[in-house]
Design a protein around this motif. Structure first.
Motif, PDB file in Angstrom:
ATOM      1  N   HIS A 238      -9.077 -92.797 -27.034  1.00 26.52           N
ATOM      2  CA  HIS A 238     -10.491 -93.033 -27.351  1.00 26.52           C
ATOM      3  C   HIS A 238     -11.466 -92.149 -26.571  1.00 26.52           C
ATOM      4  O   HIS A 238     -12.530 -91.824 -27.082  1.00 26.52           O
ATOM      5  CB  HIS A 238     -10.854 -94.517 -27.201  1.00 26.52           C
ATOM      6  CG  HIS A 238     -11.181 -94.932 -25.813  1.00 26.52           C
ATOM      7  ND1 HIS A 238     -10.209 -95.164 -24.856  1.00 26.52           N
ATOM      8  CD2 HIS A 238     -12.373 -95.139 -25.218  1.00 26.52           C
ATOM      9  CE1 HIS A 238     -10.807 -95.502 -23.725  1.00 26.52           C
ATOM     10  NE2 HIS A 238     -12.114 -95.505 -23.911  1.00 26.52           N
TER      11      HIS A 238
ATOM     12  N   VAL B 218     -11.131 -93.985 -33.043  1.00 25.05           N
ATOM     13  CA  VAL B 218     -11.593 -93.306 -31.826  1.00 25.05           C
ATOM     14  C   VAL B 218     -13.095 -93.058 -31.920  1.00 25.05           C
ATOM     15  O   VAL B 218     -13.837 -93.315 -30.967  1.00 25.05           O
ATOM     16  CB  VAL B 218     -10.805 -91.994 -31.601  1.00 25.05           C
ATOM     17  CG1 VAL B 218     -11.506 -91.095 -30.589  1.00 25.05           C
ATOM     18  CG2 VAL B 218      -9.382 -92.297 -31.162  1.00 25.05           C
TER      19      VAL B 218
ATOM     20  N   HIS C 190     -15.455 -96.265 -31.543  1.00 24.77           N
ATOM     21  CA  HIS C 190     -15.630 -96.950 -30.253  1.00 24.77           C
ATOM     22  C   HIS C 190     -16.995 -96.653 -29.644  1.00 24.77           C
ATOM     23  O   HIS C 190     -17.478 -97.403 -28.816  1.00 24.77           O
ATOM     24  CB  HIS C 190     -14.503 -96.592 -29.270  1.00 24.77           C
ATOM     25  CG  HIS C 190     -14.797 -95.432 -28.382  1.00 24.77           C
ATOM     26  ND1 HIS C 190     -14.555 -94.131 -28.759  1.00 24.77           N
ATOM     27  CD2 HIS C 190     -15.327 -95.374 -27.138  1.00 24.77           C
ATOM     28  CE1 HIS C 190     -14.924 -93.325 -27.772  1.00 24.77           C
ATOM     29  NE2 HIS C 190     -15.388 -94.043 -26.782  1.00 24.77           N
TER      30      HIS C 190
END
Length: 188
Positions: free
Chosen positions: A51, A83, A86
């Motif tokens: 991430h 990813v 987030h």
């Protein structure tokens, strides 16, 4: 993509041990949330590991540059999108829609809060950390002030999970990696 492949890829772009540990913490929380929400633990863990892949080298393009880096490596689209999600509302407009995306959105900040709570405990151990302790620190806005509590609450809401439950799952996941995270402390 396996966790080991993801970790190898992370190490290509990230040198700071603190950031690597943070990615492992998010991996740990993601694996626990996957278990609870019937997701693929390995896949969700890979998202946690990756991430922040672009954060160290490309802080101004965080979560945006990640797409390019991961596409070049042939990483599947659902992992890339998670990813990017987030950092929804902070660095990207990729809204977390799947449970995996909602989980990483919530877990990123929550792991930071849990980690900070451990570091101020006399034992300096996650093994004896309680939800009650985290909740108390949550209410103290001066404690770990950089942690975005609004994102955590939004993430919990998106998951349809009470905040305390998200805290409990994050603690439980991070306990499994306590030695790697340096959070074993003095309690055994």
């Amino acid at each position: 993509m396996t966790r080991e492949e993801a970790y190898g890829l992370l190490k290509e772009y990230v040198e700071k041990e603190s950031l690597i540990k943070h990615c492992v913490a998010v991996q740990a929380a993601m694996e626990e949330l996957a278990r609870v929400l019937q997701g693929d633990e390995e896949r969700w863990g890979v998202v946690g590991i990756l991430h922040d892949i672009d954060y160290e080298r490309y802080p101004q393009e965080h979560a945006v540059k990640a797409r390019e880096l991961l596409e070049e490596k042939g990483v599947p689209e659902d992992i890339i999108r998670a990813v990017q999600s987030h950092a929804y509302g902070l660095c990207t407009d990729v809204e977390p829609l799947s449970d995996m995306e909602k989980a990483v959105y919530a877990a990123d900040e929550m792991t930071g809060l849990v980690n900070a709570c451990v570091l101020v405990r006399p034992s300096r151990s996650i093994m004896d950390l309680t939800v009650k302790s985290v909740k108390k620190k949550w209410k103290d806005k001066a404690f770990a002030a950089a942690i975005n509590r609004d994102v955590i609450q939004d993430g919990a809401d998106r998951l349809g999970m009470p905040l305390e439950e998200l805290m409990a799952h994050t603690i439980e996941g991070m306990k499994k990696y306590a030695d790697v995270l340096g959070l074993v402390g003095e309690a055994q």
